[in-house]
Scaffold this motif. Sequence first.
Motif, PDB file in Angstrom:
ATOM      1  N   ASP A   1      -6.482  -0.004  -9.283  1.00  0.00           N
ATOM      2  CA  ASP A   1      -6.950   0.976  -8.312  1.00  0.00           C
ATOM      3  C   ASP A   1      -5.807   1.351  -7.378  1.00  0.00           C
ATOM      4  O   ASP A   1      -4.682   0.892  -7.545  1.00  0.00           O
ATOM      5  N   ARG A   2      -6.097   2.174  -6.374  1.00  0.00           N
ATOM      6  CA  ARG A   2      -5.050   2.673  -5.484  1.00  0.00           C
ATOM      7  C   ARG A   2      -5.082   2.061  -4.086  1.00  0.00           C
ATOM      8  O   ARG A   2      -4.240   2.385  -3.259  1.00  0.00           O
ATOM      9  N   TRP A   3      -6.050   1.197  -3.784  1.00  0.00           N
ATOM     10  CA  TRP A   3      -6.178   0.651  -2.439  1.00  0.00           C
ATOM     11  C   TRP A   3      -6.093  -0.865  -2.471  1.00  0.00           C
ATOM     12  O   TRP A   3      -6.839  -1.513  -3.203  1.00  0.00           O
ATOM     13  N   VAL A   4      -5.221  -1.429  -1.665  1.00  0.00           N
ATOM     14  CA  VAL A   4      -5.103  -2.880  -1.554  1.00  0.00           C
ATOM     15  C   VAL A   4      -6.290  -3.368  -0.718  1.00  0.00           C
ATOM     16  O   VAL A   4      -6.415  -3.018   0.447  1.00  0.00           O
TER      17      VAL A   4
ATOM     18  N   GLN B   1       0.824  -1.207   0.000  1.00  0.00           N
ATOM     19  CA  GLN B   1       0.000   0.000   0.000  1.00  0.00           C
ATOM     20  C   GLN B   1       0.859   1.258   0.000  1.00  0.00           C
ATOM     21  O   GLN B   1       0.590   2.204  -0.729  1.00  0.00           O
ATOM     22  N   ILE B   2       1.927   1.251   0.791  1.00  0.00           N
ATOM     23  CA  ILE B   2       2.840   2.396   0.817  1.00  0.00           C
ATOM     24  C   ILE B   2       3.484   2.590  -0.552  1.00  0.00           C
ATOM     25  O   ILE B   2       3.582   3.719  -1.049  1.00  0.00           O
ATOM     26  N   ALA B   3       3.913   1.496  -1.181  1.00  0.00           N
ATOM     27  CA  ALA B   3       4.536   1.593  -2.513  1.00  0.00           C
ATOM     28  C   ALA B   3       3.552   2.151  -3.539  1.00  0.00           C
ATOM     29  O   ALA B   3       3.938   2.931  -4.411  1.00  0.00           O
ATOM     30  N   ILE B   4       2.283   1.780  -3.422  1.00  0.00           N
ATOM     31  CA  ILE B   4       1.255   2.339  -4.324  1.00  0.00           C
ATOM     32  C   ILE B   4       1.055   3.815  -4.013  1.00  0.00           C
ATOM     33  O   ILE B   4       1.002   4.653  -4.922  1.00  0.00           O
ATOM     34  N   ASP B   5       0.946   4.161  -2.729  1.00  0.00           N
ATOM     35  CA  ASP B   5       0.759   5.561  -2.331  1.00  0.00           C
ATOM     36  C   ASP B   5       1.905   6.435  -2.814  1.00  0.00           C
ATOM     37  O   ASP B   5       1.690   7.579  -3.227  1.00  0.00           O
ATOM     38  N   GLN B   6       3.131   5.893  -2.767  1.00  0.00           N
ATOM     39  CA  GLN B   6       4.308   6.656  -3.183  1.00  0.00           C
ATOM     40  C   GLN B   6       4.522   6.608  -4.698  1.00  0.00           C
ATOM     41  O   GLN B   6       5.494   7.126  -5.203  1.00  0.00           O
ATOM     42  N   LYS B   7       3.597   5.934  -5.386  1.00  0.00           N
ATOM     43  CA  LYS B   7       3.646   5.785  -6.844  1.00  0.00           C
ATOM     44  C   LYS B   7       4.906   5.053  -7.327  1.00  0.00           C
ATOM     45  O   LYS B   7       5.356   5.235  -8.445  1.00  0.00           O
ATOM     46  N   VAL B   8       5.456   4.226  -6.447  1.00  0.00           N
ATOM     47  CA  VAL B   8       6.572   3.362  -6.819  1.00  0.00           C
ATOM     48  C   VAL B   8       6.020   2.179  -7.603  1.00  0.00           C
ATOM     49  O   VAL B   8       6.657   1.693  -8.528  1.00  0.00           O
ATOM     50  N   VAL B   9       4.825   1.738  -7.238  1.00  0.00           N
ATOM     51  CA  VAL B   9       4.130   0.650  -7.921  1.00  0.00           C
ATOM     52  C   VAL B   9       2.908   1.249  -8.612  1.00  0.00           C
ATOM     53  O   VAL B   9       2.067   1.873  -7.971  1.00  0.00           O
ATOM     54  N   LYS B  10       2.823   1.049  -9.935  1.00  0.00           N
ATOM     55  CA  LYS B  10       1.736   1.627 -10.731  1.00  0.00           C
ATOM     56  C   LYS B  10       1.068   0.591 -11.620  1.00  0.00           C
ATOM     57  O   LYS B  10       0.477   0.939 -12.632  1.00  0.00           O
TER      58      LYS B  10
END
Length: 149
Positions: A104-107, A91-100
């Motif tokens: 969606d944006r929420w695990v 979730q942090i990696a998605i929030d930081q846009k490291v994982v795209k």
Amino acid sequence: GFMSPLDKPRIKNPTYFEVCSGRSGHVEVLFVELNDPQKHFEELCRFFFTFHDPTLKDRQGNDRGFQYSSWIFCGDDEQFEIAKRVKGQLQIAIDQKVVKVFQDRWVVTKICELKEFTVAQAAHQEYLFKNPNGYCNHRIRMKQWFEPK
């Protein structure tokens, strides 16, 4: 096979067709027994998050319904903590846009204790081996795990 996160599943030992109806309270799962769970459970959790989209609620690709929701079933408190930590890292990696790589944006993957496993009938084992051109929405989405900053 199948596993229900519910304390009292609607159907005991469901068939593939009962699970596919979405009314059995079960999800499709791959049951993995690890020789050394303390050593490999975290690695397995990370792999789990790389080959499906954990941001889709009750869905994977074209498949929709509760039976396609994303769950991690844990055998003890240590596994539960590992699964929560790995989910949080993603979730942090998605929030930081490291994982795209997810839709969606929420695990939305849920985590619960290990429940009774029902083996799928033989006709539903090794689907892609038996149907090499069959539909499958799972693929490796991340080549490596990204540690959050």
